[in-house]
Write a protein that holds these residues in place. Structure first.
Motif, PDB file in Angstrom:
ATOM      1  N   GLY A 415       0.845  -1.192   0.000  1.00 21.65           N
ATOM      2  CA  GLY A 415       0.000   0.000   0.000  1.00 21.65           C
ATOM      3  C   GLY A 415       0.873   1.232   0.000  1.00 21.65           C
ATOM      4  O   GLY A 415       2.074   1.190  -0.256  1.00 21.65           O
ATOM      5  N   ASP A 416       0.269   2.377   0.297  1.00 18.38           N
ATOM      6  CA  ASP A 416       1.022   3.627   0.280  1.00 18.38           C
ATOM      7  C   ASP A 416       1.676   3.876   1.630  1.00 18.38           C
ATOM      8  O   ASP A 416       1.520   4.930   2.251  1.00 18.38           O
ATOM      9  CB  ASP A 416       0.084   4.787  -0.075  1.00 18.38           C
ATOM     10  CG  ASP A 416      -0.496   4.621  -1.465  1.00 18.38           C
ATOM     11  OD1 ASP A 416       0.218   4.073  -2.320  1.00 18.38           O
ATOM     12  OD2 ASP A 416      -1.648   5.023  -1.680  1.00 18.38           O
ATOM     13  N   ASN A 417       2.453   2.871   2.086  1.00 15.49           N
ATOM     14  CA  ASN A 417       3.061   2.994   3.406  1.00 15.49           C
ATOM     15  C   ASN A 417       4.059   4.134   3.476  1.00 15.49           C
ATOM     16  O   ASN A 417       4.259   4.734   4.523  1.00 15.49           O
ATOM     17  CB  ASN A 417       3.766   1.681   3.779  1.00 15.49           C
ATOM     18  CG  ASN A 417       2.774   0.551   3.946  1.00 15.49           C
ATOM     19  OD1 ASN A 417       1.618   0.782   4.288  1.00 15.49           O
ATOM     20  ND2 ASN A 417       3.211  -0.680   3.703  1.00 15.49           N
ATOM     21  N   GLU A 418       4.677   4.438   2.339  1.00 18.20           N
ATOM     22  CA  GLU A 418       5.690   5.482   2.362  1.00 18.20           C
ATOM     23  C   GLU A 418       5.086   6.857   2.613  1.00 18.20           C
ATOM     24  O   GLU A 418       5.792   7.814   2.931  1.00 18.20           O
ATOM     25  CB  GLU A 418       6.468   5.476   1.032  1.00 18.20           C
ATOM     26  CG  GLU A 418       5.669   5.909  -0.192  1.00 18.20           C
ATOM     27  CD  GLU A 418       4.827   4.780  -0.772  1.00 18.20           C
ATOM     28  OE1 GLU A 418       4.226   5.007  -1.844  1.00 18.20           O
ATOM     29  OE2 GLU A 418       4.788   3.698  -0.176  1.00 18.20           O
ATOM     30  N   ALA A 420       2.839   7.468   5.001  1.00 13.04           N
ATOM     31  CA  ALA A 420       2.506   7.601   6.410  1.00 13.04           C
ATOM     32  C   ALA A 420       3.639   8.291   7.155  1.00 13.04           C
ATOM     33  O   ALA A 420       4.812   8.156   6.797  1.00 13.04           O
ATOM     34  CB  ALA A 420       2.239   6.231   7.009  1.00 13.04           C
ATOM     35  N   PRO A 421       3.313   9.052   8.209  1.00  8.22           N
ATOM     36  CA  PRO A 421       4.360   9.668   9.030  1.00  8.22           C
ATOM     37  C   PRO A 421       5.262   8.599   9.629  1.00  8.22           C
ATOM     38  O   PRO A 421       4.845   7.452   9.830  1.00  8.22           O
ATOM     39  CB  PRO A 421       3.554  10.400  10.111  1.00  8.22           C
ATOM     40  CG  PRO A 421       2.196  10.585   9.532  1.00  8.22           C
ATOM     41  CD  PRO A 421       1.968   9.410   8.650  1.00  8.22           C
ATOM     42  N   ALA A 422       6.512   8.973   9.927  1.00 10.44           N
ATOM     43  CA  ALA A 422       7.469   8.025  10.492  1.00 10.44           C
ATOM     44  C   ALA A 422       6.897   7.364  11.741  1.00 10.44           C
ATOM     45  O   ALA A 422       6.433   8.045  12.658  1.00 10.44           O
ATOM     46  CB  ALA A 422       8.777   8.736  10.819  1.00 10.44           C
ATOM     47  N   GLY A 423       6.915   6.050  11.761  1.00  9.86           N
ATOM     48  CA  GLY A 423       6.460   5.304  12.915  1.00  9.86           C
ATOM     49  C   GLY A 423       4.956   5.140  13.028  1.00  9.86           C
ATOM     50  O   GLY A 423       4.483   4.527  13.992  1.00  9.86           O
ATOM     51  N   ASP A 424       4.194   5.642  12.082  1.00  8.74           N
ATOM     52  CA  ASP A 424       2.733   5.533  12.147  1.00  8.74           C
ATOM     53  C   ASP A 424       2.284   4.259  11.427  1.00  8.74           C
ATOM     54  O   ASP A 424       2.355   4.170  10.200  1.00  8.74           O
ATOM     55  CB  ASP A 424       2.085   6.753  11.517  1.00  8.74           C
ATOM     56  CG  ASP A 424       0.562   6.750  11.683  1.00  8.74           C
ATOM     57  OD1 ASP A 424       0.036   5.783  12.279  1.00  8.74           O
ATOM     58  OD2 ASP A 424      -0.082   7.704  11.228  1.00  8.74           O
ATOM     59  N   LEU A 425       1.806   3.300  12.215  1.00  6.84           N
ATOM     60  CA  LEU A 425       1.339   2.036  11.649  1.00  6.84           C
ATOM     61  C   LEU A 425      -0.160   1.863  11.803  1.00  6.84           C
ATOM     62  O   LEU A 425      -0.703   0.779  11.551  1.00  6.84           O
ATOM     63  CB  LEU A 425       2.050   0.854  12.347  1.00  6.84           C
ATOM     64  CG  LEU A 425       3.578   0.887  12.417  1.00  6.84           C
ATOM     65  CD1 LEU A 425       4.088  -0.351  13.149  1.00  6.84           C
ATOM     66  CD2 LEU A 425       4.199   0.995  11.039  1.00  6.84           C
ATOM     67  N   THR A 426      -0.845   2.925  12.176  1.00 11.66           N
ATOM     68  CA  THR A 426      -2.275   2.806  12.504  1.00 11.66           C
ATOM     69  C   THR A 426      -3.117   2.378  11.317  1.00 11.66           C
ATOM     70  O   THR A 426      -4.185   1.772  11.502  1.00 11.66           O
ATOM     71  CB  THR A 426      -2.807   4.127  13.069  1.00 11.66           C
ATOM     72  OG1 THR A 426      -2.587   5.171  12.113  1.00 11.66           O
ATOM     73  CG2 THR A 426      -2.097   4.489  14.372  1.00 11.66           C
ATOM     74  N   HIS A 427      -2.672   2.680  10.104  1.00 12.56           N
ATOM     75  CA  HIS A 427      -3.427   2.275   8.922  1.00 12.56           C
ATOM     76  C   HIS A 427      -3.251   0.802   8.596  1.00 12.56           C
ATOM     77  O   HIS A 427      -3.856   0.286   7.646  1.00 12.56           O
ATOM     78  CB  HIS A 427      -3.015   3.121   7.710  1.00 12.56           C
ATOM     79  CG  HIS A 427      -1.564   2.983   7.356  1.00 12.56           C
ATOM     80  ND1 HIS A 427      -0.548   3.387   8.189  1.00 12.56           N
ATOM     81  CD2 HIS A 427      -0.963   2.485   6.240  1.00 12.56           C
ATOM     82  CE1 HIS A 427       0.617   3.152   7.616  1.00 12.56           C
ATOM     83  NE2 HIS A 427       0.383   2.606   6.428  1.00 12.56           N
ATOM     84  N   LEU A 428      -2.415   0.104   9.393  1.00 13.83           N
ATOM     85  CA  LEU A 428      -2.150  -1.311   9.149  1.00 13.83           C
ATOM     86  C   LEU A 428      -2.731  -2.213  10.238  1.00 13.83           C
ATOM     87  O   LEU A 428      -2.375  -3.389  10.317  1.00 13.83           O
ATOM     88  CB  LEU A 428      -0.637  -1.550   9.047  1.00 13.83           C
ATOM     89  CG  LEU A 428       0.074  -0.882   7.861  1.00 13.83           C
ATOM     90  CD1 LEU A 428       1.571  -1.117   7.935  1.00 13.83           C
ATOM     91  CD2 LEU A 428      -0.473  -1.394   6.540  1.00 13.83           C
ATOM     92  N   TYR A 429      -3.614  -1.686  11.062  1.00  9.50           N
ATOM     93  CA  TYR A 429      -4.209  -2.508  12.123  1.00  9.50           C
ATOM     94  C   TYR A 429      -4.794  -3.792  11.535  1.00  9.50           C
ATOM     95  O   TYR A 429      -5.534  -3.779  10.544  1.00  9.50           O
ATOM     96  CB  TYR A 429      -5.319  -1.750  12.839  1.00  9.50           C
ATOM     97  CG  TYR A 429      -4.848  -0.677  13.794  1.00  9.50           C
ATOM     98  CD1 TYR A 429      -3.582  -0.732  14.398  1.00  9.50           C
ATOM     99  CD2 TYR A 429      -5.679   0.395  14.116  1.00  9.50           C
ATOM    100  CE1 TYR A 429      -3.164   0.262  15.274  1.00  9.50           C
ATOM    101  CE2 TYR A 429      -5.268   1.384  14.994  1.00  9.50           C
ATOM    102  CZ  TYR A 429      -4.014   1.319  15.569  1.00  9.50           C
ATOM    103  OH  TYR A 429      -3.605   2.299  16.435  1.00  9.50           O
TER     104      TYR A 429
END
Length: 527
Positions: A415-418, A420-429
């Motif tokens: 996905g468009d992980n790049e 996301a802000p550094a260290g933000d994994l909330t969209h990957l729950y």
């Protein structure tokens, strides 16, 4: 299993004119259950005699006329003498305990010239070869060396092309996946055949001896397995396609990732006869591929379900035919351990889903540890939680995630992980995350000594009960269960100590370079 009692008969012969006129003797070897035959020249039998250095009488090496005259094949007296002498010689050799397990005899008796008598599924020469080898695969020095293997996924070629792989780190790469279809043939994803050609070419050019094995199935690709195994026509059709791929691409074997026999997996049709049909199919592959090729299977932590819907108590017949089973080490659940090594704290829900328990299940059912590879995950799970330690919840929450990932074959689409802000994994729950993504998204950072610590508000914890690490960031309500060099090294050390055949990982593209693979190899005792 004793080799005593093998019956050898050489009653017939045939002729061929290629590459020059010569006689082929029909060597028939049988037990109470099996009867198979192979065609061999006198010179091939003589070469076996020389290579074994045995002391048994061998027929005199006299010439049989092989001119193109009508009399060329009618020296009946000499031919009859040879048949009798060769029959006596082979009877002595095959029933001599000194030669039990001989790879020279195995090679002589089982290659592409083999022709099984009777039912090709139940009377394959590969089965008889197991009697000759006391129920085990060829024994040689290489077999004692632990195997370091990995899955290479077709969809990762864009980010990790075959040309960039360090093949010195891998003894085997399993190419994932082709899938069985409704016609009991195999289907390929778009572009996956080109990727496979590139993988084989790159591996061969590397000169490192890495074997490339085609994997069929996977979590999302097992829907038509039960149908493809359900009758002889379907089994032969699927075998034809797989063997055709092996020959066409120059592969080293077939890996079967059926998730799962007699179990629905991802909503798949299944049957109480699945396990027995799978065994029959494996025998077909072995009889036709010979013993130079790998036949393996990815398996759950307990043996396949038999007709009573319980784990099979005896899988020794599978072990006799297969090169490896890939034994995996547990599932994942929020916020439980990623892949437990053991259950040091005796938590009830961890009692079965761990590497130590898996080893006990499979070996107790007749599958030797030396033919098991321990599955190691190069991924973790992102969990919405403010927890700061592992929970005992494991099995219940696997279902809540909606993805049973015990096999480690879930295709993570990225996905468009790049963005996301550094260290933000909330969209990957609730999703799987590769170890290298944890690094690239700056939840982990590598230190100069090669260890990894939390970054951007994440703290690294360690669970002594399961011997696995975890990350937590209470401000972001994010918890990550995963594996790192320390936990993977401990699993590899366990595999080596317990006599496993080695380890494999899912999947190569999720490593941070080769940091994780290096940790595994080191504790397997490999360079």
């Amino acid at each position: 299993m004793s080799t005593a009692g093998l019956q050898v008969a050489i009653k017939n012969h045939t002729t061929t004119s290629h590459p020059s006129p010569h006689i082929l003797y029909v060597v028939q070897v049988s037990t109470e259950q099996e009867q198979c035959q192979v065609l061999r020249r006198f010179s091939e039998l003589y070469e076996l005699h020389l290579s074994l250095g045995d002391q048994y009488n061998f027929p005199p090496k006299r010439s049989v006329p092989n001119s193109l005259l009508p009399r060329a094949w009618v020296d009946d007296e000499l031919i009859a003498e040879r048949k009798s002498g060769l029959e006596e010689y082979l009877t002595n050799v095959l029933n001599d305990p000194k030669f039990a397990g001989s790879t020279k005899i195995a090679k002589f008796l089982s290659d592409n010239k083999v022709d099984a008598i009777g039912d090709p599924e139940m009377s394959s020469f590969g089965m008889l070869r197991q009697v000759v080898l006391q129920g085990d695969a060829p024994k040689d020095a290489e077999a004692k060396r632990p195997v370091a293997a990995a899955y290479y996924t077709s969809w990762s070629a864009w980010s990790n092309p075959p040309s960039k792989i360090d093949f010195s780190k891998f003894d085997i790469l399993f190419y994932a996946f082709v899938v069985p279809n409704s016609s009991a043939k195999i289907s390929w994803d778009s572009g996956s055949q080109d990727t496979l050609r590139s993988l084989v070419s790159s591996a061969r050019k590397s000169g490192k001896g890495t074997k490339i094995v085609l994997s069929i199935g996977g979590w999302a690709g097992s829907y038509w397995f039960s149908n493809s195994m359900s009758n002889n026509d379907n089994r032969q059709r699927l075998a034809n396609d797989l063997i055709g791929a092996v020959n066409s691409f120059g592969l080293d074997g077939i890996d079967i990732d059926w998730e799962y026999p007699n179990s629905e997996g991802s909503g798949n049709p299944h049957s109480s006869k699945d396990a027995s049909n799978l065994l029959t199919f494996i025998k077909i592959l072995r009889s036709r591929l010979g013993w130079s090729k790998i036949i393996s299977a990815a398996v759950p932590h307990q043996p396949w379900l038999g007709p009573d819907a319980r784990p099979m108590r005896n899988v020794s017949d599978f072990a006799a035919q297969m090169t490896y089973n890939y034994d995996v080490s547990g599932g994942a659940a929020p916020p439980g351990p990623n892949a437990p090594l053991g259950n040091a704290c005796n938590k009830p829900k961890f009692s079965n889903a761990n590497a130590q328990a898996a080893l006990a299940f499979w070996t107790a059912s007749g599958f030797p540890a030396s033919k098991l590879l321990l599955g190691l995950p190069l991924y973790g799970y992102v969990i919405k939680s403010s927890a700061t330690k592992m929970s005992a919840s494991l099995v219940d929450n696997v279902e809540n995630m909606g993805k049973h990932l015990i096999q480690g074959t879930y295709k993570h689409e990225g996905g468009d992980n790049e963005l996301a802000p550094a260290g933000d994994l909330t969209h990957l729950y609730g999703q799987q995350i590769g170890f290298n993504q944890l690094v690239s998204m700056r939840a982990l950072k590598r230190q100069q000594d090669g260890s990894y610590v939390g970054d951007n508000g994440y703290k690294r914890g360690w669970d002594n009960c399961s011997s696995t690490p975890f990350l937590f960031n209470t401000a972001k309500s994010t918890f990550v269960s995963y594996d790192d060099p320390q936990s993977l090294a401990m699993k590899a050390q366990f595999a080596k100590q317990k006599g496993f055949g080695g380890c494999f990982t899912w999947s190569l593209d999720q490593d941070d370079g080769v940091a994780l693979q290096n940790a595994i190899r080191k504790d397997l005792g490999l360079k």
